[in-house]
Design a protein around this motif. Structure first.
Motif, mmCIF file in Angstrom:
data_model
loop_
_atom_site.group_PDB
_atom_site.id
_atom_site.type_symbol
_atom_site.label_atom_id
_atom_site.label_comp_id
_atom_site.label_asym_id
_atom_site.label_seq_id
_atom_site.Cartn_x
_atom_site.Cartn_y
_atom_site.Cartn_z
ATOM 1 N N ALA A 137 -10.979 17.927 34.027
ATOM 2 C CA ALA A 137 -10.818 18.842 32.893
ATOM 3 C C ALA A 137 -11.736 18.459 31.741
ATOM 4 C CB ALA A 137 -9.369 18.847 32.429
ATOM 5 N N PHE A 138 -12.333 19.459 31.103
ATOM 6 C CA PHE A 138 -13.288 19.257 30.011
ATOM 7 C C PHE A 138 -13.015 20.262 28.898
ATOM 8 C CE2 PHE A 138 -15.195 17.811 33.904
ATOM 9 C CZ PHE A 138 -15.894 16.668 33.568
ATOM 10 N N ASN A 139 -12.825 19.765 27.671
ATOM 11 C CA ASN A 139 -12.699 20.654 26.504
ATOM 12 C C ASN A 139 -13.830 20.379 25.510
ATOM 13 O OD1 ASN A 139 -11.544 18.162 25.973
ATOM 14 N ND2 ASN A 139 -9.842 18.951 24.790
ATOM 15 N N ILE A 140 -15.024 20.396 26.018
ATOM 16 C CA ILE A 140 -16.261 20.180 25.259
ATOM 17 C C ILE A 140 -16.470 21.347 24.269
ATOM 18 C CG2 ILE A 140 -18.777 19.921 25.523
ATOM 19 C CD1 ILE A 140 -18.157 19.214 28.516
ATOM 20 N N PRO A 141 -16.995 21.133 23.048
ATOM 21 C CA PRO A 141 -17.404 19.866 22.433
ATOM 22 C C PRO A 141 -16.398 19.329 21.425
ATOM 23 C CG PRO A 141 -18.390 21.663 21.228
ATOM 24 C CD PRO A 141 -17.537 22.295 22.307
ATOM 25 N N LEU A 142 -15.276 20.058 21.196
ATOM 26 C CA LEU A 142 -14.260 19.613 20.251
ATOM 27 C C LEU A 142 -12.878 19.964 20.780
ATOM 28 C CD1 LEU A 142 -15.265 20.584 16.561
ATOM 29 C CD2 LEU A 142 -15.031 18.308 17.513
ATOM 30 N N SER A 143 -11.908 19.104 20.539
ATOM 31 C CA SER A 143 -10.523 19.428 20.884
ATOM 32 C C SER A 143 -9.820 20.031 19.671
ATOM 33 C CB SER A 143 -9.779 18.165 21.325
ATOM 34 O OG SER A 143 -9.465 17.349 20.203
ATOM 35 N N TYR A 144 -8.643 20.583 19.902
ATOM 36 C CA TYR A 144 -7.870 21.126 18.788
ATOM 37 C C TYR A 144 -7.456 20.039 17.804
ATOM 38 C CZ TYR A 144 -7.562 25.754 20.906
ATOM 39 O OH TYR A 144 -7.856 26.994 21.413
ATOM 40 N N ALA A 148 -8.200 20.078 13.809
ATOM 41 C CA ALA A 148 -7.206 19.845 12.765
ATOM 42 C C ALA A 148 -7.629 18.687 11.870
ATOM 43 C CB ALA A 148 -5.851 19.555 13.402
ATOM 44 N N SER A 149 -8.197 17.655 12.463
ATOM 45 C CA SER A 149 -8.667 16.509 11.691
ATOM 46 C C SER A 149 -9.771 16.910 10.718
ATOM 47 C CB SER A 149 -9.176 15.421 12.638
ATOM 48 O OG SER A 149 -9.780 14.365 11.921
ATOM 49 N N ILE A 150 -10.708 17.712 11.181
ATOM 50 C CA ILE A 150 -11.810 18.142 10.310
ATOM 51 C C ILE A 150 -11.285 18.966 9.140
ATOM 52 C CG2 ILE A 150 -13.872 19.607 10.212
ATOM 53 C CD1 ILE A 150 -14.403 18.723 13.145
ATOM 54 N N LEU A 151 -10.335 19.868 9.408
ATOM 55 C CA LEU A 151 -9.762 20.671 8.331
ATOM 56 C C LEU A 151 -9.076 19.790 7.291
ATOM 57 C CD1 LEU A 151 -8.299 23.680 10.355
ATOM 58 C CD2 LEU A 151 -10.154 23.780 8.673
ATOM 59 N N LEU A 152 -8.311 18.796 7.764
ATOM 60 C CA LEU A 152 -7.629 17.907 6.820
ATOM 61 C C LEU A 152 -8.626 17.042 6.044
ATOM 62 C CD1 LEU A 152 -4.504 16.758 8.880
ATOM 63 C CD2 LEU A 152 -4.609 18.462 7.040
ATOM 64 N N MET A 398 -17.264 15.002 10.817
ATOM 65 C CA MET A 398 -16.804 14.414 12.071
ATOM 66 C C MET A 398 -15.291 14.230 12.043
ATOM 67 S SD MET A 398 -19.574 14.268 13.707
ATOM 68 C CE MET A 398 -18.988 13.389 15.164
ATOM 69 N N PRO A 399 -14.614 14.418 13.173
ATOM 70 C CA PRO A 399 -13.170 14.172 13.230
ATOM 71 C C PRO A 399 -12.863 12.687 13.081
ATOM 72 C CG PRO A 399 -14.037 14.634 15.430
ATOM 73 C CD PRO A 399 -15.163 14.872 14.467
ATOM 74 N N ASP A 400 -11.625 12.398 12.719
ATOM 75 C CA ASP A 400 -11.183 11.022 12.517
ATOM 76 C C ASP A 400 -10.801 10.425 13.872
ATOM 77 O OD1 ASP A 400 -10.030 8.644 11.820
ATOM 78 O OD2 ASP A 400 -8.679 9.470 10.301
ATOM 79 N N ALA A 401 -11.757 9.781 14.517
ATOM 80 C CA ALA A 401 -11.540 9.240 15.865
ATOM 81 C C ALA A 401 -10.437 8.187 15.882
ATOM 82 C CB ALA A 401 -12.842 8.656 16.410
ATOM 83 N N GLU A 402 -10.343 7.385 14.831
ATOM 84 C CA GLU A 402 -9.333 6.322 14.786
ATOM 85 C C GLU A 402 -7.918 6.893 14.775
ATOM 86 O OE1 GLU A 402 -9.917 3.512 11.707
ATOM 87 O OE2 GLU A 402 -11.903 2.863 12.411
ATOM 88 N N ALA A 403 -7.763 8.068 14.178
ATOM 89 C CA ALA A 403 -6.440 8.697 14.130
ATOM 90 C C ALA A 403 -6.124 9.451 15.415
ATOM 91 C CB ALA A 403 -6.355 9.647 12.929
#
Length: 430
Positions: A137-144, A148-152, A398-403
């Protein structure tokens, strides 16, 4: 390009194509939805996807010397019909493109048995990013959760979220509920109040009850996780109730030009996160006119082709096309298998230089996948409606990968345990 070592195979395949022996080509069906309550948003996406494959077939003779059979199986966005389409097409297909989080969740266990990749760009189950667990399974290039992280992160740039109230207006469907685990985690961590407000499928065009609640609760922001008719309904209600549009933001599926054109200038300030953006001056648009539009091979028109969703359709088929190309180079043959395509999708490296070669500069951020990373986590832009069109309001965020990473890992582990025995890719190290 196919390497010299493999050129003989490519030439042989091209010769076979010329004789008509392989007229079908590589079968890459799309579980489309040009009908039903979500058709208005589905049609430009499907048109963009199909036109990109039409371009490759007409301009390049396909990919690696073999045509792409980009058939559509109509689902109407129905999960039941989507599963039927999956079963109907999986026998000869090198990929399945479910086009619904609900359909994706239903076919996800099946793909382990059938060994066929799911390509769900920007949708589906967020933990699919964990390629060790979800090997097909692939959800390239961003997940939901990325979205949500980018919006926050964007909202935090406007001020501390502690003590703020964020209404989460979402479709009461697997798609709409998907971001909730991440949003709940972040609400607790950052100290804001999360107010989930579901919209039922029968309420999409009449959200008076939801917007009465929003007026009563007076949230600082509304984040909309909507699709199809829900988005147009929400935007018109927001304007009617005089909610400040600059404080209303949506997921990338809630950033459709046609929805905002319904309110025009009154929608000024509305924002949407996006991992794609139209570039009318991109070389690919000129190629599409020459090879697809002028010969009458498109179902689109000039207005639709200038919009965000048509452009996103192009990007989605580019991702598939690049996966095919990389797989062909690795396998040494143009006629790849689903397992070959899985390898190709795990080894994408979409750099700025590659986007320039594809004639798609600025239309999607660079990203890279691996056997462990089936999403790429490309980052996204915040788009803003200026009264007539969407414009980029930010640089890439960029999304918050650590979270996100620990949540992904735990959710993937929980899913695998709940669906045991669940095969994992134990050989994957990166």
């Amino acid at each position: 390009m196919i390497t010299l070592k493999r050129l003989g195979t490519a030439v042989a395949m091209t010769a076979l194509l010329a004789t008509g022996a392989l007229a079908e080509g590589l079968y890459a069906p799309n579980l489309a939805y040009r009908t039903g309550p979500f058709a208005a948003t589905g049609i430009p996406l499907m048109n963009g996807q199909k036109d990109y494959m039409e371009l490759l077939n007409a301009r390049d003779g396909g990919i690696g010397g073999i045509l792409i059979d980009f058939d559509e199986c109509e689902t109407g966005y129905s999960t039941e019909k989507g599963v039927e389409c999956y079963e109907k097409t999986k026998g000869q297909a090198i990929v399945t493109q479910p086009w619904s989080t609900g359909i994706t969740l239903q076919v996800l266990p099946k793909t382990n048995v059938d060994q066929i990749p799911i390509l769900a760009p920007g949708y589906g189950f967020s933990p699919m990013a964990d390629g060790k667990v979800f090997q097909w399974a692939f959800n390239i290039p961003l997940s939901y959760w990325d979205g949500a992280s980018i919006l926050l992160k964007y909202l935090e740039e406007q001020g501390d979220l502690s003590g703020k109230k964020i209404a989460f207006l979402h479709l009461d469907h697997p798609f709409g509920k998907e971001p909730l685990p991440f949003m709940e985690q972040e609400a607790e961590k950052k100290g804001f109040e999360l107010l989930p407000i579901p919209v039922g499928l029968k309420e999409m065009q009449n959200q008076s009850a939801q917007w009465l609640q929003i007026r009563r609760e007076r949230p600082d922001y509304v984040i909309m996780w909507g699709w199809g008719a829900m988005n147009a309904g929400a935007i018109t209600e927001a304007v009617k109730t005089k909610f400040p549009m600059e404080n209303m933001l949506g997921v990338w599926w809630a950033g459709h030009d046609a929805d905002l054109k319904l309110v025009g200038e009154d929608g000024r300030g509305y924002k949407s996160v996006s991992w794609s953006f139209p570039n009318p001056d991109a070389p690919i648009m000129a190629d599409l006119k020459t090879h697809v539009v002028d010969p009458g091979k498109t179902q689109s028109d000039a207005e639709e082709m200038s919009g965000v969703f048509y452009s996103r359709g192009l990007v989605i088929s580019m991702i598939l096309g690049e996966g095919i190309r990389v797989a062909q180079e690795h396998a040494g043959t143009p006629e790849i298998t689903p397992a070959d395509l899985r390898w190709g999708l795990e080894n994408l490296d979409i750099t700025e230089a590659r986007l320039e070669e594809l004639g798609m500069t600025g239309m999607v951020p660079p990203f890279k996948t691996s056997c462990a990373n089936h999403t790429g986590h490309s980052g996204g832009w915040i788009l803003e409606w200026d009264g007539a069109k969407f414009v980029k309001a930010t640089n890439l965020i960029m999304p918050d990968a650590e979270a996100i990473a620990p949540l992904e890992a735990q959710a993937a582990k929980d899913y695998a345990e709940a669906n045991a025995p669940w095969p994992a890719n134990d050989a994957c190290q990166m």
